[in-house]
Design an enzyme around this catalytic site. Sequence first.
Site, PDB file in Angstrom:
ATOM      1  N   PRO A  15      38.991  32.188  42.438  1.00 21.84           N
ATOM      2  CA  PRO A  15      38.054  33.177  41.904  1.00 21.84           C
ATOM      3  C   PRO A  15      37.436  32.778  40.562  1.00 21.84           C
ATOM      4  CG  PRO A  15      40.313  33.940  41.690  1.00 21.84           C
ATOM      5  CD  PRO A  15      40.355  32.716  42.551  1.00 21.84           C
ATOM      6  N   ASN A  16      36.172  33.171  40.444  1.00 21.65           N
ATOM      7  CA  ASN A  16      35.374  32.989  39.218  1.00 21.65           C
ATOM      8  C   ASN A  16      34.947  31.544  38.948  1.00 21.65           C
ATOM      9  OD1 ASN A  16      35.426  35.800  38.405  1.00 21.65           O
ATOM     10  ND2 ASN A  16      37.597  35.476  38.020  1.00 21.65           N
ATOM     11  N   ARG A  23      30.391  30.572  32.571  1.00 21.95           N
ATOM     12  CA  ARG A  23      31.584  31.342  32.249  1.00 21.95           C
ATOM     13  C   ARG A  23      32.357  30.698  31.087  1.00 21.95           C
ATOM     14  NH1 ARG A  23      37.114  30.719  35.695  1.00 21.95           N
ATOM     15  NH2 ARG A  23      38.223  32.425  34.697  1.00 21.95           N
ATOM     16  N   TYR A  28      35.763  26.365  29.552  1.00 21.33           N
ATOM     17  CA  TYR A  28      35.625  25.684  30.842  1.00 21.33           C
ATOM     18  C   TYR A  28      34.512  24.638  30.885  1.00 21.33           C
ATOM     19  CZ  TYR A  28      38.772  29.398  32.277  1.00 21.33           C
ATOM     20  OH  TYR A  28      39.856  30.234  32.379  1.00 21.33           O
ATOM     21  N   ASN A  79      42.448  24.370  42.703  1.00 18.85           N
ATOM     22  CA  ASN A  79      42.408  25.130  41.464  1.00 18.85           C
ATOM     23  C   ASN A  79      42.316  26.589  41.906  1.00 18.85           C
ATOM     24  OD1 ASN A  79      42.015  26.433  39.082  1.00 18.85           O
ATOM     25  ND2 ASN A  79      40.231  25.239  38.436  1.00 18.85           N
ATOM     26  N   ALA A  82      42.796  32.346  38.615  1.00 25.80           N
ATOM     27  CA  ALA A  82      43.787  33.340  38.190  1.00 25.80           C
ATOM     28  C   ALA A  82      44.877  33.562  39.239  1.00 25.80           C
ATOM     29  CB  ALA A  82      43.078  34.653  37.873  1.00 25.80           C
ATOM     30  N   GLU A 103      47.661  20.219  42.178  1.00 28.67           N
ATOM     31  CA  GLU A 103      47.152  21.405  41.470  1.00 28.67           C
ATOM     32  C   GLU A 103      46.334  20.944  40.269  1.00 28.67           C
ATOM     33  OE1 GLU A 103      50.283  23.866  39.895  1.00 28.67           O
ATOM     34  OE2 GLU A 103      48.864  25.242  38.941  1.00 28.67           O
ATOM     35  N   HIS A 105      43.558  22.206  36.964  1.00 28.07           N
ATOM     36  CA  HIS A 105      42.921  23.239  36.137  1.00 28.07           C
ATOM     37  C   HIS A 105      42.031  22.556  35.112  1.00 28.07           C
ATOM     38  CE1 HIS A 105      45.550  26.301  37.779  1.00 28.07           C
ATOM     39  NE2 HIS A 105      46.513  25.394  37.690  1.00 28.07           N
ATOM     40  N   ARG A 112      47.194  28.117  26.161  1.00 29.15           N
ATOM     41  CA  ARG A 112      46.538  29.415  26.302  1.00 29.15           C
ATOM     42  C   ARG A 112      47.572  30.545  26.352  1.00 29.15           C
ATOM     43  NH1 ARG A 112      42.044  29.269  30.678  1.00 29.15           N
ATOM     44  NH2 ARG A 112      41.400  31.079  29.447  1.00 29.15           N
TER      45      ARG A 112
HETATM   46  C1  DQA Z   1      41.869  27.952  35.424  1.00 27.17           C
HETATM   47  C2  DQA Z   1      42.892  28.584  34.485  1.00 27.17           C
HETATM   48  C3  DQA Z   1      43.262  29.987  34.956  1.00 27.17           C
HETATM   49  O1  DQA Z   1      44.210  30.565  34.076  1.00 27.17           O
HETATM   50  C4  DQA Z   1      42.031  30.865  34.981  1.00 27.17           C
HETATM   51  O2  DQA Z   1      42.346  32.150  35.478  1.00 27.17           O
HETATM   52  C5  DQA Z   1      40.910  30.252  35.735  1.00 27.17           C
HETATM   53  C6  DQA Z   1      40.639  28.829  35.582  1.00 27.17           C
HETATM   54  C7  DQA Z   1      41.393  26.580  34.897  1.00 27.17           C
HETATM   55  O3  DQA Z   1      40.807  25.827  35.697  1.00 27.17           O
HETATM   56  O4  DQA Z   1      41.554  26.254  33.729  1.00 27.17           O
HETATM   57  O5  DQA Z   1      40.151  30.944  36.424  1.00 27.17           O
HETATM   58  O6  DQA Z   1      42.474  27.742  36.684  1.00 27.17           O
END
Ligand code: DQA
Length: 151
Positions: A15-16, A23, A28, A79, A82, A103, A105, A112
Amino acid sequence: MATEELLRVLVLHGPNLNLLGQREPEIYGRTTLADIDASLMALGRELGLAVETFQSNHEGELVSKIQQARGRYAALLINAGAYTHTSVAILDAILATGLPVVEVHLSNLYKREEFRHHSYIARAAVGQICGFGADSYLLGLRAAVGILKKT
Ligand code: DQA
């Protein structure tokens, strides 16, 4: 080499991540998801992999995509956004596929908020790469190739 002879890797974005570029760019970066997907595909071609990508804001869609990956892909790069920190369902789906998972990110989770320090995905992943912005994905794809060469 024809696509059907290549090892297939599925890249999942949670998501997002469709909002990358706009964003919270200070966290990011300014690279868009389309740019990330294009560079993953280009690196895939270099490494002899067929890379497919999928983004969803819905947990169930990600679970279904992971379930369908069994037998179709050699490895997963994920990835989960959240959902990384909340989703036992995604963890269980990954465990059920039996596929090697990397995995990734963009941000360094450990710099964080505390709630980002725990990852359900990490229990099922071969390893985790975080903190290198969009390059985390490319490093992750290289890690996946390394894993596949050993199996
Ligand atoms: C994320 C880190 C997560 O905590 C966050 O909710 C994201 C992006 C990252 O790529 O840094 O949506 O996965």
